[in-house]
Design a protein around this motif. Structure first.
Motif, PDB file in Angstrom:
ATOM      1  N   LEU A   1      -2.114 -15.140   2.411  1.00 43.65           N
ATOM      2  CA  LEU A   1      -1.370 -14.616   1.274  1.00 43.65           C
ATOM      3  C   LEU A   1      -1.982 -13.278   0.858  1.00 43.65           C
ATOM      4  O   LEU A   1      -3.183 -13.182   0.628  1.00 43.65           O
ATOM      5  N   THR A   2      -1.132 -12.246   0.798  1.00 44.07           N
ATOM      6  CA  THR A   2      -1.587 -10.899   0.479  1.00 44.07           C
ATOM      7  C   THR A   2      -0.643 -10.289  -0.553  1.00 44.07           C
ATOM      8  O   THR A   2       0.562 -10.502  -0.494  1.00 44.07           O
TER       9      THR A   2
ATOM     10  N   ASN B   1      -3.643  -0.906  -3.377  1.00 45.48           N
ATOM     11  CA  ASN B   1      -4.497  -1.764  -2.553  1.00 45.48           C
ATOM     12  C   ASN B   1      -3.692  -2.942  -2.034  1.00 45.48           C
ATOM     13  O   ASN B   1      -2.806  -3.461  -2.707  1.00 45.48           O
ATOM     14  N   SER B   2      -4.056  -3.384  -0.848  1.00 46.23           N
ATOM     15  CA  SER B   2      -3.562  -4.633  -0.300  1.00 46.23           C
ATOM     16  C   SER B   2      -4.694  -5.644  -0.479  1.00 46.23           C
ATOM     17  O   SER B   2      -5.814  -5.410  -0.026  1.00 46.23           O
ATOM     18  N   VAL B   3      -4.407  -6.739  -1.164  1.00 47.10           N
ATOM     19  CA  VAL B   3      -5.437  -7.713  -1.527  1.00 47.10           C
ATOM     20  C   VAL B   3      -5.125  -9.038  -0.837  1.00 47.10           C
ATOM     21  O   VAL B   3      -4.141  -9.699  -1.163  1.00 47.10           O
ATOM     22  N   ARG B   4      -5.945  -9.392   0.145  1.00 45.70           N
ATOM     23  CA  ARG B   4      -5.832 -10.684   0.830  1.00 45.70           C
ATOM     24  C   ARG B   4      -6.520 -11.719  -0.057  1.00 45.70           C
ATOM     25  O   ARG B   4      -7.679 -11.568  -0.424  1.00 45.70           O
TER      26      ARG B   4
ATOM     27  N   GLY C   1      -6.532  -0.413   1.836  1.00 46.12           N
ATOM     28  CA  GLY C   1      -5.401   0.424   1.442  1.00 46.12           C
ATOM     29  C   GLY C   1      -4.105  -0.276   1.827  1.00 46.12           C
ATOM     30  O   GLY C   1      -3.999  -0.853   2.910  1.00 46.12           O
ATOM     31  N   ALA C   2      -3.123  -0.235   0.960  1.00 44.58           N
ATOM     32  CA  ALA C   2      -1.868  -0.965   1.185  1.00 44.58           C
ATOM     33  C   ALA C   2      -1.047  -0.302   2.289  1.00 44.58           C
ATOM     34  O   ALA C   2      -0.774   0.894   2.235  1.00 44.58           O
TER      35      ALA C   2
ATOM     36  N   CYS D   1      -3.708   0.640  -8.326  1.00 44.64           N
ATOM     37  CA  CYS D   1      -5.109   0.686  -8.750  1.00 44.64           C
ATOM     38  C   CYS D   1      -5.518   2.137  -8.981  1.00 44.64           C
ATOM     39  O   CYS D   1      -5.006   3.047  -8.322  1.00 44.64           O
ATOM     40  N   GLU D   2      -6.412   2.351  -9.923  1.00 44.30           N
ATOM     41  CA  GLU D   2      -7.006   3.677 -10.121  1.00 44.30           C
ATOM     42  C   GLU D   2      -7.685   4.084  -8.813  1.00 44.30           C
ATOM     43  O   GLU D   2      -8.387   3.264  -8.207  1.00 44.30           O
ATOM     44  N   PRO D   3      -7.509   5.328  -8.355  1.00 44.05           N
ATOM     45  CA  PRO D   3      -8.056   5.730  -7.049  1.00 44.05           C
ATOM     46  C   PRO D   3      -9.555   5.480  -6.862  1.00 44.05           C
ATOM     47  O   PRO D   3      -9.969   4.976  -5.813  1.00 44.05           O
ATOM     48  N   GLU D   4     -10.371   5.801  -7.862  1.00 42.52           N
ATOM     49  CA  GLU D   4     -11.819   5.613  -7.720  1.00 42.52           C
ATOM     50  C   GLU D   4     -12.173   4.126  -7.639  1.00 42.52           C
ATOM     51  O   GLU D   4     -13.009   3.708  -6.844  1.00 42.52           O
ATOM     52  N   LEU D   5     -11.522   3.328  -8.464  1.00 37.63           N
ATOM     53  CA  LEU D   5     -11.759   1.888  -8.453  1.00 37.63           C
ATOM     54  C   LEU D   5     -11.266   1.278  -7.139  1.00 37.63           C
ATOM     55  O   LEU D   5     -11.908   0.375  -6.598  1.00 37.63           O
ATOM     56  N   ALA D   6     -10.155   1.787  -6.629  1.00 35.37           N
ATOM     57  CA  ALA D   6      -9.625   1.281  -5.359  1.00 35.37           C
ATOM     58  C   ALA D   6     -10.677   1.418  -4.260  1.00 35.37           C
ATOM     59  O   ALA D   6     -10.908   0.476  -3.487  1.00 35.37           O
TER      60      ALA D   6
END
Length: 127
Positions: free
Chosen positions: A51-52, A84-87, A74-75, A57-62
């Protein structure tokens, strides 16, 4: 977090709803104030394995999140500077909830003031 949890987290925000502009397999979670334009804050294949979810997201935080968590990258097919792509395998539910909330807040912050006010949004500090 499973697909049901992702959907619940995404839909708990004021003005949030689920849409399917890319076909029935991709849930797109958007925010829309009364009379305003809808904007996407999350994209997820709820039947995907693993599941993703793609989140703004803010660029620096990403970059920091990608360095700290192998499940975050990166998504794909999106602006990798802002998405962001978050698995979800191996990430704590609390972190996932925070990332979804941050994505929602970034999108709502970009809405006109009247739309933010109609959502009774109390997110990011307004400047």
């Amino acid at each position: 977090m499973d697909a049901v949890g992702v959907k619940q987290v995404c839909l708990r925000f004021p003005g949030a709803y689920e849409d399917f502009p890319f076909g029935p397999e991709f849930s797109v979670f958007k925010v829309q104030a009364a009379g305003g334009k809808a904007k996407m804050f999350a994209l997820c294949d709820l039947s995907g394995s693993p599941l993703t979810i793609n989140l703004k997201c803010e660029p620096e935080l990403a970059l920091q999140l990608r360095s700290a968590h192998p499940q975050i990258s990166g998504a794909w097919h999106m602006n990798k500077r802002h998405w962001n792509s978050v698995r979800l395998d191996g990430l704590e539910d609390g972190l996932v909830r925070d990332l979804v909330e941050d994505s929602y807040d970034l999108v709502v912050a970009s809405l006109p003031r009247r739309d933010r006010e109609s959502l009774a949004w109390k997110g990011l500090a307004e400047g």
